[in-house]
Design a protein around this motif. Structure first.
Motif, PDB file in Angstrom:
ATOM      1  N   VAL A   1      -5.515 -17.982 -10.523  1.00 31.55           N
ATOM      2  CA  VAL A   1      -4.458 -17.198  -9.895  1.00 31.55           C
ATOM      3  C   VAL A   1      -3.643 -18.123  -9.001  1.00 31.55           C
ATOM      4  CG1 VAL A   1      -5.818 -15.060  -9.938  1.00 31.55           C
ATOM      5  CG2 VAL A   1      -5.862 -16.496  -7.901  1.00 31.55           C
ATOM      6  N   CYS A   2      -2.435 -17.681  -8.663  1.00 27.99           N
ATOM      7  CA  CYS A   2      -1.650 -18.425  -7.687  1.00 27.99           C
ATOM      8  C   CYS A   2      -0.665 -17.487  -7.015  1.00 27.99           C
ATOM      9  CB  CYS A   2      -0.928 -19.616  -8.310  1.00 27.99           C
ATOM     10  SG  CYS A   2       0.436 -19.233  -9.403  1.00 27.99           S
ATOM     11  N   HIS A   3      -0.220 -17.880  -5.846  1.00 28.48           N
ATOM     12  CA  HIS A   3       0.864 -17.216  -5.134  1.00 28.48           C
ATOM     13  C   HIS A   3       2.085 -18.092  -5.347  1.00 28.48           C
ATOM     14  CE1 HIS A   3      -2.135 -15.319  -2.060  1.00 28.48           C
ATOM     15  NE2 HIS A   3      -2.323 -14.892  -3.294  1.00 28.48           N
ATOM     16  N   ALA A   4       2.965 -17.686  -6.242  1.00 28.79           N
ATOM     17  CA  ALA A   4       4.115 -18.515  -6.601  1.00 28.79           C
ATOM     18  C   ALA A   4       5.341 -18.115  -5.794  1.00 28.79           C
ATOM     19  CB  ALA A   4       4.411 -18.367  -8.084  1.00 28.79           C
TER      20      ALA A   4
ATOM     21  N   MET B   1       8.539 -16.268   2.944  1.00 31.00           N
ATOM     22  CA  MET B   1       9.243 -16.307   1.655  1.00 31.00           C
ATOM     23  C   MET B   1       8.623 -15.321   0.680  1.00 31.00           C
ATOM     24  SD  MET B   1       9.486 -20.235   0.657  1.00 31.00           S
ATOM     25  CE  MET B   1       8.798 -21.216   1.939  1.00 31.00           C
ATOM     26  N   GLN B   2       9.461 -14.849  -0.251  1.00 29.99           N
ATOM     27  CA  GLN B   2       8.935 -13.972  -1.283  1.00 29.99           C
ATOM     28  C   GLN B   2       8.076 -14.773  -2.256  1.00 29.99           C
ATOM     29  OE1 GLN B   2      11.824 -11.594  -3.342  1.00 29.99           O
ATOM     30  NE2 GLN B   2      10.258 -10.320  -4.249  1.00 29.99           N
ATOM     31  N   HIS B   3       6.912 -14.217  -2.543  1.00 27.32           N
ATOM     32  CA  HIS B   3       5.967 -14.808  -3.485  1.00 27.32           C
ATOM     33  C   HIS B   3       5.568 -13.762  -4.521  1.00 27.32           C
ATOM     34  CE1 HIS B   3       5.527 -18.014  -0.530  1.00 27.32           C
ATOM     35  NE2 HIS B   3       4.748 -18.667  -1.366  1.00 27.32           N
ATOM     36  N   TYR B   4       5.027 -14.255  -5.621  1.00 23.68           N
ATOM     37  CA  TYR B   4       4.527 -13.392  -6.684  1.00 23.68           C
ATOM     38  C   TYR B   4       3.075 -13.743  -6.978  1.00 23.68           C
ATOM     39  CZ  TYR B   4       9.299 -11.940  -7.572  1.00 23.68           C
ATOM     40  OH  TYR B   4      10.552 -11.411  -7.427  1.00 23.68           O
ATOM     41  N   HIS B   5       2.275 -12.705  -7.205  1.00 20.67           N
ATOM     42  CA  HIS B   5       0.915 -12.913  -7.694  1.00 20.67           C
ATOM     43  C   HIS B   5       1.028 -13.291  -9.164  1.00 20.67           C
ATOM     44  CE1 HIS B   5      -1.243 -11.139  -4.266  1.00 20.67           C
ATOM     45  NE2 HIS B   5      -0.300 -10.218  -4.236  1.00 20.67           N
ATOM     46  N   MET B   6       0.453 -14.417  -9.537  1.00 17.90           N
ATOM     47  CA  MET B   6       0.465 -14.842 -10.933  1.00 17.90           C
ATOM     48  C   MET B   6      -0.942 -15.269 -11.318  1.00 17.90           C
ATOM     49  SD  MET B   6       4.104 -16.821 -11.343  1.00 17.90           S
ATOM     50  CE  MET B   6       4.195 -16.457 -13.108  1.00 17.90           C
TER      51      MET B   6
ATOM     52  N   LEU C   1       5.545 -19.276 -15.561  1.00 17.06           N
ATOM     53  CA  LEU C   1       5.679 -18.484 -16.790  1.00 17.06           C
ATOM     54  C   LEU C   1       5.679 -19.396 -18.009  1.00 17.06           C
ATOM     55  CD1 LEU C   1       8.357 -15.817 -15.747  1.00 17.06           C
ATOM     56  CD2 LEU C   1       5.913 -15.408 -16.183  1.00 17.06           C
ATOM     57  N   ASN C   2       6.368 -20.522 -17.931  1.00 14.14           N
ATOM     58  CA  ASN C   2       6.421 -21.474 -19.043  1.00 14.14           C
ATOM     59  C   ASN C   2       5.072 -22.095 -19.354  1.00 14.14           C
ATOM     60  OD1 ASN C   2       9.130 -21.155 -19.647  1.00 14.14           O
ATOM     61  ND2 ASN C   2       9.787 -22.744 -18.228  1.00 14.14           N
ATOM     62  N   LEU C   3       4.156 -22.066 -18.407  1.00 17.72           N
ATOM     63  CA  LEU C   3       2.815 -22.622 -18.615  1.00 17.72           C
ATOM     64  C   LEU C   3       1.793 -21.564 -19.014  1.00 17.72           C
ATOM     65  CD1 LEU C   3       2.865 -25.174 -15.696  1.00 17.72           C
ATOM     66  CD2 LEU C   3       2.654 -25.722 -18.123  1.00 17.72           C
ATOM     67  N   GLY C   4       2.248 -20.315 -19.193  1.00 19.71           N
ATOM     68  CA  GLY C   4       1.354 -19.258 -19.660  1.00 19.71           C
ATOM     69  C   GLY C   4       0.859 -18.301 -18.599  1.00 19.71           C
ATOM     70  N   PHE C   5       1.264 -18.496 -17.347  1.00 23.15           N
ATOM     71  CA  PHE C   5       0.876 -17.568 -16.294  1.00 23.15           C
ATOM     72  C   PHE C   5       1.679 -16.280 -16.440  1.00 23.15           C
ATOM     73  CE2 PHE C   5      -0.677 -21.479 -14.627  1.00 23.15           C
ATOM     74  CZ  PHE C   5      -1.636 -21.187 -13.661  1.00 23.15           C
ATOM     75  N   LYS C   6       1.126 -15.186 -15.958  1.00 25.02           N
ATOM     76  CA  LYS C   6       1.794 -13.884 -15.973  1.00 25.02           C
ATOM     77  C   LYS C   6       1.836 -13.336 -14.550  1.00 25.02           C
ATOM     78  CE  LYS C   6       1.430 -13.226 -20.642  1.00 25.02           C
ATOM     79  NZ  LYS C   6       2.137 -14.308 -21.226  1.00 25.02           N
ATOM     80  N   ILE C   7       2.881 -12.581 -14.262  1.00 31.17           N
ATOM     81  CA  ILE C   7       2.983 -11.899 -12.967  1.00 31.17           C
ATOM     82  C   ILE C   7       2.112 -10.648 -13.004  1.00 31.17           C
ATOM     83  CG2 ILE C   7       4.527 -10.612 -11.431  1.00 31.17           C
ATOM     84  CD1 ILE C   7       6.792 -12.482 -12.388  1.00 31.17           C
ATOM     85  N   TYR C   8       1.385 -10.402 -11.932  1.00 22.52           N
ATOM     86  CA  TYR C   8       0.663  -9.139 -11.793  1.00 22.52           C
ATOM     87  C   TYR C   8       0.861  -8.673 -10.349  1.00 22.52           C
ATOM     88  CZ  TYR C   8      -3.113 -11.536  -9.265  1.00 22.52           C
ATOM     89  OH  TYR C   8      -3.837 -12.242  -8.336  1.00 22.52           O
ATOM     90  N   ASP C   9       0.792  -7.412 -10.131  1.00 19.31           N
ATOM     91  CA  ASP C   9       0.951  -6.826  -8.801  1.00 19.31           C
ATOM     92  C   ASP C   9       2.403  -6.968  -8.329  1.00 19.31           C
ATOM     93  OD1 ASP C   9       0.104  -5.356  -6.622  1.00 19.31           O
ATOM     94  OD2 ASP C   9      -1.434  -6.772  -6.005  1.00 19.31           O
TER      95      ASP C   9
END
Length: 146
Positions: free
Chosen positions: A107-110, A135-140, A119-127
């Motif tokens: 997982v990561c906070h992007a 700063m705005q981050h996304y759970h990936m 996304l280009n490396l295969g990670f997906k956004i969740y939550d």
């Protein structure tokens, strides 16, 4: 030639990694040097090295006792080296390490600006998006098939 190495905090390259993380990630947003080192002792550290200099890094922190779920943190690449595939090289090496060590999830906070990279490396956004360090981050995450 750029090489990626897995190091521990006892490796001399670790001090260069710390400097890079401070310079690229923390100082620009007003966070004190070394403020995000709380997991460093238990983490795996991947560094990109060119001419004996650390030009990129990423930290992988285990999140469970079994070490099957991890968090990618503190990804940084020297400003003049960004856009040359060094970050991708680091993450590919990290994911290869995960597969060989039976780690099932990363997982990561992007930061919002980094979402396309992951996304280009295969990670997906969740939550839902959230604020972290102002700063705005996304759970990936990426689920690995071992």
């Amino acid at each position: 030639m750029i090489s990626v190495q897995l190091i521990h905090t006892t490796n001399p390259y670790y001090q260069l990694e710390r400097q890079l993380r401070n310079q690229i990630l923390l100082r620009p947003i007003g966070i004190a040097d070394h403020a995000w080192e709380m997991h460093d002792e238990k983490a795996w550290h991947f560094v990109a090295i060119e001419n004996d200099t650390v030009i990129g890094c990423v930290v992988l922190v285990p999140l469970d006792e079994e070490q099957t779920k991890t968090q990618l943190m503190q990804m940084a690449v020297e400003t003049n080296q960004q856009g040359k595939g060094i970050g991708k090289l680091l993450v590919i090496q990290l994911l290869s390490f995960c597969k060989s060590h039976k780690i099932n999830e990363v997982v990561c906070h992007a930061r919002a600006t980094a979402v396309p990279f992951y996304l280009n490396l295969g990670f997906k956004i969740y939550d839902t998006p959230f604020m972290e360090v102002g700063m705005q981050h996304y759970h990936m995450r990426i689920i690995l098939k071992n």
